[in-house]
Design an enzyme around this catalytic site. Structure first.
Site, PDB file in Angstrom:
ATOM      1  N   ALA A  94       1.097  -1.290   0.307  1.00  0.00           N
ATOM      2  CA  ALA A  94      -0.353  -0.322  -0.054  1.00  0.00           C
ATOM      3  C   ALA A  94       0.696   1.380   0.024  1.00  0.00           C
ATOM      4  O   ALA A  94       2.338   1.103   0.833  1.00  0.00           O
ATOM      5  CB  ALA A  94      -0.983   0.061   0.977  1.00  0.00           C
ATOM      6  N   ASP A  95       0.204   2.046  -0.817  1.00  0.00           N
ATOM      7  CA  ASP A  95       0.712   3.905  -0.201  1.00  0.00           C
ATOM      8  C   ASP A  95       0.148   4.519   0.033  1.00  0.00           C
ATOM      9  O   ASP A  95      -0.394   3.951   0.404  1.00  0.00           O
ATOM     10  CB  ASP A  95       1.385   3.977  -2.200  1.00  0.00           C
ATOM     11  CG  ASP A  95       0.229   4.293  -3.186  1.00  0.00           C
ATOM     12  OD1 ASP A  95      -0.770   4.059  -2.910  1.00  0.00           O
ATOM     13  OD2 ASP A  95      -0.234   4.162  -4.473  1.00  0.00           O
ATOM     14  N   SER A  96       0.867   5.965  -0.201  1.00  0.00           N
ATOM     15  CA  SER A  96      -0.208   6.838   0.737  1.00  0.00           C
ATOM     16  C   SER A  96      -2.007   6.968   0.242  1.00  0.00           C
ATOM     17  O   SER A  96      -2.613   6.955   1.487  1.00  0.00           O
ATOM     18  CB  SER A  96       0.290   8.316   0.627  1.00  0.00           C
ATOM     19  OG  SER A  96       0.600   8.736  -0.235  1.00  0.00           O
ATOM     20  N   ASP A  98      -3.270   4.163  -1.953  1.00  0.00           N
ATOM     21  CA  ASP A  98      -4.070   2.991  -1.124  1.00  0.00           C
ATOM     22  C   ASP A  98      -4.570   3.175   0.731  1.00  0.00           C
ATOM     23  O   ASP A  98      -5.650   3.229   1.083  1.00  0.00           O
ATOM     24  CB  ASP A  98      -3.233   1.700  -1.191  1.00  0.00           C
ATOM     25  CG  ASP A  98      -2.821   1.786  -2.449  1.00  0.00           C
ATOM     26  OD1 ASP A  98      -3.916   1.899  -3.759  1.00  0.00           O
ATOM     27  OD2 ASP A  98      -1.621   1.398  -2.594  1.00  0.00           O
TER      28      ASP A  98
END
Length: 141
Positions: A94-96, A98
């Protein structure tokens, strides 16, 4: 090179290097003195501080399972990959953005509002589940 001594409620420290000739003394419970040879002395008072112990209980298994399902769905986690309470959003890819989408999905699924400050501290499924239960508990009080 510095020497330190500690006896009872007294602490003193003396610098032995010529560049930083100073003497520090802390005696008693509430006062101290810092002096540097050839300079003004500085004194201070110490204030007692209370120590707080915070105990938190883990979220219910149903809450953790529901959060796991939401995280799996939001991140399109493959069936072979497991998501547990200890799973971190970062390790799941997950990125920010997400993470923001996960928080929004959790808010919708549980009918709650998660403050931005709290949302930024969530890094694992367990932390998310614990936060959700805390919010639900405060909401019902």
């Amino acid at each position: 090179m510095a020497t330190n001594t500690l006896a009872g409620t007294s602490l003193s420290m003396r610098s032995l290097t010529p560049q930083t000739q100073a003497f520090t003394s802390l005696s008693g419970r509430r006062s101290g003195l810092i002096s540097s040879f050839g300079r003004k002395n500085v004194s201070f008072n110490l204030q007692p501080r209370q120590i707080r112990l915070q105990i938190s209980c883990a979220a219910k298994p149903e809450t953790v399972e529901k959060v796991c399902d939401i995280v799996k769905k939001q991140l399109a986690v493959s069936e072979g990959q497991t998501v547990t309470a200890e799973s971190t959003f970062q390790k799941l890819g997950a990125d920010s953005l997400d993470t923001v989408e996960i928080v929004m999905a959790l808010e919708e699924a549980f009918g709650i509002a998660i403050e931005e400050e709290s949302a930024q501290t969530i890094t694992t499924v367990q932390e998310a589940a614990d936060l959700i239960e805390d919010i639900i508990e405060k909401k019902s009080s």
